[in-house]
Design a protein around this motif. Structure first.
Motif, PDB file in Angstrom:
ATOM      1  N   ARG A  60       1.044   6.581  -9.587  1.00  0.00           N
ATOM      2  CA  ARG A  60      -0.161   6.967 -10.329  1.00  0.00           C
ATOM      3  C   ARG A  60      -0.614   5.835 -11.244  1.00  0.00           C
ATOM      4  O   ARG A  60      -1.399   6.049 -12.165  1.00  0.00           O
ATOM      5  CB  ARG A  60       0.129   8.219 -11.173  1.00  0.00           C
ATOM      6  CG  ARG A  60       0.508   9.449 -10.372  1.00  0.00           C
ATOM      7  CD  ARG A  60      -0.638  10.011  -9.596  1.00  0.00           C
ATOM      8  NE  ARG A  60      -1.761  10.394 -10.450  1.00  0.00           N
ATOM      9  CZ  ARG A  60      -2.915  10.863  -9.999  1.00  0.00           C
ATOM     10  NH1 ARG A  60      -3.106  10.983  -8.681  1.00  0.00           N
ATOM     11  NH2 ARG A  60      -3.890  11.195 -10.825  1.00  0.00           N
ATOM     12  N   ARG A  61      -0.149   4.646 -11.005  1.00  0.00           N
ATOM     13  CA  ARG A  61      -0.447   3.533 -11.903  1.00  0.00           C
ATOM     14  C   ARG A  61      -1.844   2.997 -11.645  1.00  0.00           C
ATOM     15  O   ARG A  61      -2.337   3.037 -10.517  1.00  0.00           O
ATOM     16  CB  ARG A  61       0.610   2.441 -11.738  1.00  0.00           C
ATOM     17  CG  ARG A  61       2.035   2.936 -11.992  1.00  0.00           C
ATOM     18  CD  ARG A  61       3.075   1.852 -11.761  1.00  0.00           C
ATOM     19  NE  ARG A  61       4.420   2.422 -11.856  1.00  0.00           N
ATOM     20  CZ  ARG A  61       5.100   2.899 -10.805  1.00  0.00           C
ATOM     21  NH1 ARG A  61       4.567   2.843  -9.586  1.00  0.00           N
ATOM     22  NH2 ARG A  61       6.291   3.414 -10.975  1.00  0.00           N
TER      23      ARG A  61
ATOM     24  N   LEU B 261       0.830  -1.206   0.000  1.00  0.00           N
ATOM     25  CA  LEU B 261       0.000   0.000   0.000  1.00  0.00           C
ATOM     26  C   LEU B 261       0.864   1.255   0.000  1.00  0.00           C
ATOM     27  O   LEU B 261       0.568   2.243  -0.691  1.00  0.00           O
ATOM     28  CB  LEU B 261      -0.920   0.011   1.225  1.00  0.00           C
ATOM     29  CG  LEU B 261      -2.139  -0.908   1.210  1.00  0.00           C
ATOM     30  CD1 LEU B 261      -2.785  -0.941   2.589  1.00  0.00           C
ATOM     31  CD2 LEU B 261      -3.150  -0.464   0.166  1.00  0.00           C
ATOM     32  N   ASN B 262       1.931   1.219   0.771  1.00  0.00           N
ATOM     33  CA  ASN B 262       2.841   2.350   0.851  1.00  0.00           C
ATOM     34  C   ASN B 262       3.423   2.690  -0.514  1.00  0.00           C
ATOM     35  O   ASN B 262       3.607   3.872  -0.852  1.00  0.00           O
ATOM     36  CB  ASN B 262       3.953   2.022   1.852  1.00  0.00           C
ATOM     37  CG  ASN B 262       4.947   3.145   2.009  1.00  0.00           C
ATOM     38  OD1 ASN B 262       4.583   4.279   2.309  1.00  0.00           O
ATOM     39  ND2 ASN B 262       6.225   2.847   1.808  1.00  0.00           N
TER      40      ASN B 262
ATOM     41  N   ARG C 259      -5.764   8.864   2.697  1.00  0.00           N
ATOM     42  CA  ARG C 259      -4.538   9.492   3.201  1.00  0.00           C
ATOM     43  C   ARG C 259      -3.284   8.797   2.668  1.00  0.00           C
ATOM     44  O   ARG C 259      -2.212   9.406   2.623  1.00  0.00           O
ATOM     45  CB  ARG C 259      -4.542   9.494   4.717  1.00  0.00           C
ATOM     46  CG  ARG C 259      -5.681  10.338   5.296  1.00  0.00           C
ATOM     47  CD  ARG C 259      -5.570  10.505   6.791  1.00  0.00           C
ATOM     48  NE  ARG C 259      -6.640  11.362   7.292  1.00  0.00           N
ATOM     49  CZ  ARG C 259      -6.621  11.933   8.482  1.00  0.00           C
ATOM     50  NH1 ARG C 259      -5.599  11.739   9.292  1.00  0.00           N
ATOM     51  NH2 ARG C 259      -7.623  12.691   8.876  1.00  0.00           N
ATOM     52  N   LEU C 260      -3.409   7.549   2.268  1.00  0.00           N
ATOM     53  CA  LEU C 260      -2.269   6.824   1.697  1.00  0.00           C
ATOM     54  C   LEU C 260      -2.161   7.010   0.188  1.00  0.00           C
ATOM     55  O   LEU C 260      -1.287   6.427  -0.447  1.00  0.00           O
ATOM     56  CB  LEU C 260      -2.386   5.332   2.021  1.00  0.00           C
ATOM     57  CG  LEU C 260      -2.144   4.942   3.481  1.00  0.00           C
ATOM     58  CD1 LEU C 260      -2.431   3.457   3.693  1.00  0.00           C
ATOM     59  CD2 LEU C 260      -0.716   5.275   3.905  1.00  0.00           C
ATOM     60  N   GLY C 261      -3.044   7.810  -0.415  1.00  0.00           N
ATOM     61  CA  GLY C 261      -2.920   8.118  -1.830  1.00  0.00           C
ATOM     62  C   GLY C 261      -3.920   7.434  -2.734  1.00  0.00           C
ATOM     63  O   GLY C 261      -3.835   7.567  -3.959  1.00  0.00           O
ATOM     64  N   PHE C 262      -4.886   6.725  -2.169  1.00  0.00           N
ATOM     65  CA  PHE C 262      -5.876   6.005  -2.967  1.00  0.00           C
ATOM     66  C   PHE C 262      -7.169   6.825  -3.088  1.00  0.00           C
ATOM     67  O   PHE C 262      -7.511   7.602  -2.197  1.00  0.00           O
ATOM     68  CB  PHE C 262      -6.218   4.655  -2.327  1.00  0.00           C
ATOM     69  CG  PHE C 262      -5.103   3.662  -2.382  1.00  0.00           C
ATOM     70  CD1 PHE C 262      -5.065   2.692  -3.372  1.00  0.00           C
ATOM     71  CD2 PHE C 262      -4.078   3.697  -1.444  1.00  0.00           C
ATOM     72  CE1 PHE C 262      -4.029   1.771  -3.432  1.00  0.00           C
ATOM     73  CE2 PHE C 262      -3.035   2.782  -1.490  1.00  0.00           C
ATOM     74  CZ  PHE C 262      -3.010   1.818  -2.495  1.00  0.00           C
ATOM     75  N   THR C 263      -7.866   6.610  -4.172  1.00  0.00           N
ATOM     76  CA  THR C 263      -9.265   7.033  -4.234  1.00  0.00           C
ATOM     77  C   THR C 263     -10.083   5.918  -3.594  1.00  0.00           C
ATOM     78  O   THR C 263     -10.000   4.758  -4.009  1.00  0.00           O
ATOM     79  CB  THR C 263      -9.724   7.241  -5.681  1.00  0.00           C
ATOM     80  OG1 THR C 263      -8.967   8.305  -6.260  1.00  0.00           O
ATOM     81  CG2 THR C 263     -11.203   7.594  -5.725  1.00  0.00           C
ATOM     82  N   TYR C 264     -10.836   6.267  -2.569  1.00  0.00           N
ATOM     83  CA  TYR C 264     -11.645   5.280  -1.844  1.00  0.00           C
ATOM     84  C   TYR C 264     -13.066   5.305  -2.395  1.00  0.00           C
ATOM     85  O   TYR C 264     -13.700   6.367  -2.452  1.00  0.00           O
ATOM     86  CB  TYR C 264     -11.639   5.605  -0.355  1.00  0.00           C
ATOM     87  CG  TYR C 264     -12.579   4.758   0.469  1.00  0.00           C
ATOM     88  CD1 TYR C 264     -13.901   5.150   0.670  1.00  0.00           C
ATOM     89  CD2 TYR C 264     -12.163   3.564   1.033  1.00  0.00           C
ATOM     90  CE1 TYR C 264     -14.781   4.384   1.414  1.00  0.00           C
ATOM     91  CE2 TYR C 264     -13.021   2.792   1.792  1.00  0.00           C
ATOM     92  CZ  TYR C 264     -14.328   3.202   1.973  1.00  0.00           C
ATOM     93  OH  TYR C 264     -15.186   2.430   2.708  1.00  0.00           O
TER      94      TYR C 264
ATOM     95  N   PRO D  90      -4.423   4.665  -8.550  1.00  0.00           N
ATOM     96  CA  PRO D  90      -4.684   3.747  -7.436  1.00  0.00           C
ATOM     97  C   PRO D  90      -6.059   3.981  -6.814  1.00  0.00           C
ATOM     98  O   PRO D  90      -6.394   5.102  -6.422  1.00  0.00           O
ATOM     99  CB  PRO D  90      -3.565   4.072  -6.443  1.00  0.00           C
ATOM    100  CG  PRO D  90      -2.477   4.678  -7.255  1.00  0.00           C
ATOM    101  CD  PRO D  90      -3.195   5.456  -8.326  1.00  0.00           C
ATOM    102  N   VAL D  91      -6.842   2.919  -6.741  1.00  0.00           N
ATOM    103  CA  VAL D  91      -8.207   2.990  -6.204  1.00  0.00           C
ATOM    104  C   VAL D  91      -8.410   1.833  -5.244  1.00  0.00           C
ATOM    105  O   VAL D  91      -7.938   0.710  -5.499  1.00  0.00           O
ATOM    106  CB  VAL D  91      -9.257   2.914  -7.331  1.00  0.00           C
ATOM    107  CG1 VAL D  91     -10.667   3.000  -6.749  1.00  0.00           C
ATOM    108  CG2 VAL D  91      -9.044   4.009  -8.363  1.00  0.00           C
ATOM    109  N   LEU D  92      -9.106   2.078  -4.154  1.00  0.00           N
ATOM    110  CA  LEU D  92      -9.523   0.996  -3.261  1.00  0.00           C
ATOM    111  C   LEU D  92     -11.038   0.938  -3.242  1.00  0.00           C
ATOM    112  O   LEU D  92     -11.692   1.928  -2.907  1.00  0.00           O
ATOM    113  CB  LEU D  92      -8.980   1.179  -1.852  1.00  0.00           C
ATOM    114  CG  LEU D  92      -9.276  -0.024  -0.934  1.00  0.00           C
ATOM    115  CD1 LEU D  92      -8.052  -0.426  -0.126  1.00  0.00           C
ATOM    116  CD2 LEU D  92     -10.457   0.250  -0.004  1.00  0.00           C
ATOM    117  N   VAL D  93     -11.587  -0.199  -3.650  1.00  0.00           N
ATOM    118  CA  VAL D  93     -13.021  -0.442  -3.631  1.00  0.00           C
ATOM    119  C   VAL D  93     -13.346  -1.291  -2.407  1.00  0.00           C
ATOM    120  O   VAL D  93     -12.830  -2.394  -2.249  1.00  0.00           O
ATOM    121  CB  VAL D  93     -13.491  -1.166  -4.911  1.00  0.00           C
ATOM    122  CG1 VAL D  93     -14.968  -1.527  -4.807  1.00  0.00           C
ATOM    123  CG2 VAL D  93     -13.236  -0.305  -6.140  1.00  0.00           C
TER     124      VAL D  93
END
Length: 626
Positions: A182-183, A175-176, A231-236, A261-264
């Motif tokens: 930006r991939r 995650l870090n 906060r770690l750089g993902f779109t949630y 980077p996206v977290l669903v």
């Protein structure tokens, strides 16, 4: 593997006729299913899974929980052009069905049949097959970097990871890295609140707040910055109902279009659609043997079931905990599978489940030992290999009294190469000051566990296999710490049996005795360090043959050979064990026999060695070469 599209309707295996699965030969067919038929497709998949897994055994609960999610993934992403990675792979059965392998489920987890995990040899849609948890995000990071370096435009990398696996350290390392880039990496967090047991720790609390929003949490489209992943750089994106295919498809479409980077966050229920699995607080239907497809209960057996190694350990540990307040236990999200549950019920303050974090478990145990306790670290053998550095540098270097209890050691059977516990003694045998005990039966497990927890000068390990502990084997006499199970007046051959293969060695000894060869069978009990009495026994025989359920490479036999050489004992030694290879899934007895570990094959190896032939060629009873 044979694709369904190659079979006629009359040739479809049981469970496929009359369902929509007969039309699914690959992801392109999934994308062609009309929206109005998706709920029916999901029901067909559930019915198929319940029928097949209850009949053959396998991971039932995890797969029932990801039916709609997997359908949505294959409708939005173009596998294998878009890489879909499953962490852990035991939730990939639906993926196998949707990529054309439904016809192979009649041989699920059988020798030569369908693997219970993703398999690169089975399908181009399976990118990785290691079923150890918390690895998928690192694979995804590397694949996304590779796509960028190769100029592969428009591709996505998707990692499906459970909230239990997200507690692993590797996941946070990944995650870090992913969040800083930006991939186009899409992480699908399959949040069902548990792995084998309810998810523990601060992450579980944070996910709970995301599922139950308050004044300081997110809104559905991820535009606020209060969740950890943002906060770690993902779109949630989420949380989204993991059993609503339409909602999942919509949010995954958004994730794909963002190209970053996206977290669903998908909310699912483990065992969804099968009543016994949905309400399974003990998680008995996470992985099953043959069970009733209606009740989820195992078929009744004649008489009381035999005690398993795990249950013997659990009871023995509880008795020790009753007598010693300084005994504590640590596990990595495997409280019930490793036998710690009875102690956790009675002494909850002395049992620590740290989540899927073996490295942390070991070093946390080191801290407990520094604080005056004797920790028991209970893990599957295959998972201890993830924390060898911590065993070496954090425990052994400090000579701390930590006892590692390794369940599922040796050949485990249908779970395959990632779950065989066949490297632990090779790795632990290199650790200075660590003693390894290998019990041959339940009674010896109790004795050796007591001896291990009494040892305060450094770390110890006790290993045992999966399955029934079996009847106790009597000794002829005790020589120091070594049990002599059989003894001959003619000192031709010394069979050194490590652990539960002792009965096999006794059978081989009886067959050799009938041929006029004097054979003694010794069980060292403590495999390392080699007892002086064992070296003396070896020196008095013409040949030593070791038998172990571990890799021959660096195993207990090779360790004994080194001890003999160091003590100028010239007795020839032959080591029998598992090959330096990744072994497939299959029945334990068959895989042992394939490696030359059966009574008949031990006899053959002894005869070859006595004849001066070092390379043993095993010929099965049917006459075919093995």
């Amino acid at each position: 593997m044979t694709e369904l599209s190659e079979a006629s309707a009359d040739e479809q295996p049981t469970g496929l006729q009359g369902t929509r699965l007969t039309t699914i030969a690959g992801p392109h067919d999934v994308r062609a299913v009309p929206t109005g038929q998706l709920a029916a497709l999901a029901q067909d998949i559930r019915t198929f899974l319940i029928e097949k897994v209850c009949a053959s055994g396998g991971h039932l609960g995890p797969n029932l929980g990801v039916v709609e999610l997997t359908i949505a993934l294959h409708r939005v992403f173009d596998s294998p052009r878009d890489a879909i990675l499953f962490d852990t792979g035991h939730q990939a059965y639906v993926h196998k069905i949707l990529t054309g392998r439904a016809a192979d489920f009649d041989r699920l987890r059988q020798a030569g049949g369908l693997s219970g995990y993703p398999s690169r040899a089975e399908s181009m849609h399976d990118w990785c097959e290691n079923s150890h948890a918390s690895t998928s995000l690192s694979y995804a990071d590397g694949l996304a970097k590779a796509n960028e370096l190769r100029g592969r435009q428009g591709r996505s990398v998707v990692a499906v990871i459970g909230d239990g696996a997200m507690t692993g350290g590797m996941a946070w390392e990944a995650l870090n890295n992913i969040g800083a880039g930006r991939r186009p990496v899409v992480i699908v967090l399959n949040d069902n609140g548990r792995s084998y047991a309810p998810t523990t720790g601060a992450l579980a609390h944070h996910l709970h707040t995301l599922k139950h929003p308050g004044d300081h949490t997110h809104i559905a489209d991820g535009r606020t910055a209060s969740d950890l992943f943002t906060r770690l750089g993902f779109t949630y994106l989420g949380p989204v109902d993991g059993h609503d295919t339409g909602a999942l498809q919509n949010v995954l479409d958004q994730a794909r279009a963002l190209r970053r980077p996206v977290l669903v966050h998908a909310l699912t229920v483990k065992g969804w659609g099968f009543g016994p699995a949905e309400g399974d607080e003990a998680d008995c239907l996470h992985a099953v043997g043959t069970v009733d497809a209606v009740t989820g209960k195992p078929a009744p057996t004649a008489g009381p079931p035999a005690a398993s190694w795990t249950s013997v350990f659990g009871q023995a540990l509880l008795e020790l905990a009753d007598a010693r307040e300084d005994l504590v236990a640590v596990t990595a999200s495997m409280l019930r599978p490793t036998g710690l549950y009875p102690m956790a019920v009675k002494y909850p303050e002395r049992v620590f489940d740290v989540g899927i974090a073996e490295q942390h478990a070991v070093t946390s145990a080191a801290g407990l030992a520094m604080g005056g306790f004797h920790p028991i670290v209970a893990l599957y053998s295959t998972f201890l290999t993830r924390a060898v550095d911590q065993v070496l540098m954090d425990v052994a270097l400090h000579r701390l009294p930590v006892t590692f209890v390794l369940d599922r050691a040796g050949i485990t059977g249908p779970d395959g190469p990632s779950h065989h516990g066949m490297w632990d003694t090779s790795l632990l045998g290199m650790v200075p000051g660590l003693r390894i005990a290998v019990p041959r039966d339940g009674g010896q497990l109790r004795s050796l566990l007591r001896e291990a927890t009494d040892h305060e000068a450094g770390p110890t390990a006790v290993r045992f296999p999966k399955g029934t502990a079996g009847p106790g084997l009597q000794t002829v006499r005790r020589a120091g710490s070594v049990d002599i199970l059989s003894e001959s007046g003619i000192r031709d051959v010394l069979l050194v049996s490590y652990g539960p293969l002792a009965s096999m060695c006794l059978q081989a000894a009886a067959q050799l005795t009938e041929q006029g060869i004097g054979v003694s069978v010794a069980d060292p009990r403590w495999a390392t360090p080699a007892a002086p009495e064992l070296l003396e026994l070896a020196a008095r025989h013409r040949l030593v043959v070791t038998v172990e359920d571990n890799s021959r490479t660096g195993g207990l036999g090779s360790t004994l050979a080194q001890h003999l050489a160091d003590n100028a004992i010239a007795t020839p030694i032959r080591t029998l064990g598992l090959p330096r290879a990744f072994l497939p899934h299959g029945p334990r007895e068959q895989l042992l026999a394939d490696a030359g570990l059966s009574a008949r094959q031990i006899v053959h190896a002894v005869l070859r060695a006595r004849a001066g032939k070092s390379h043993v060629r095993i010929t099965p009873s049917d006459g075919s070469p093995r």
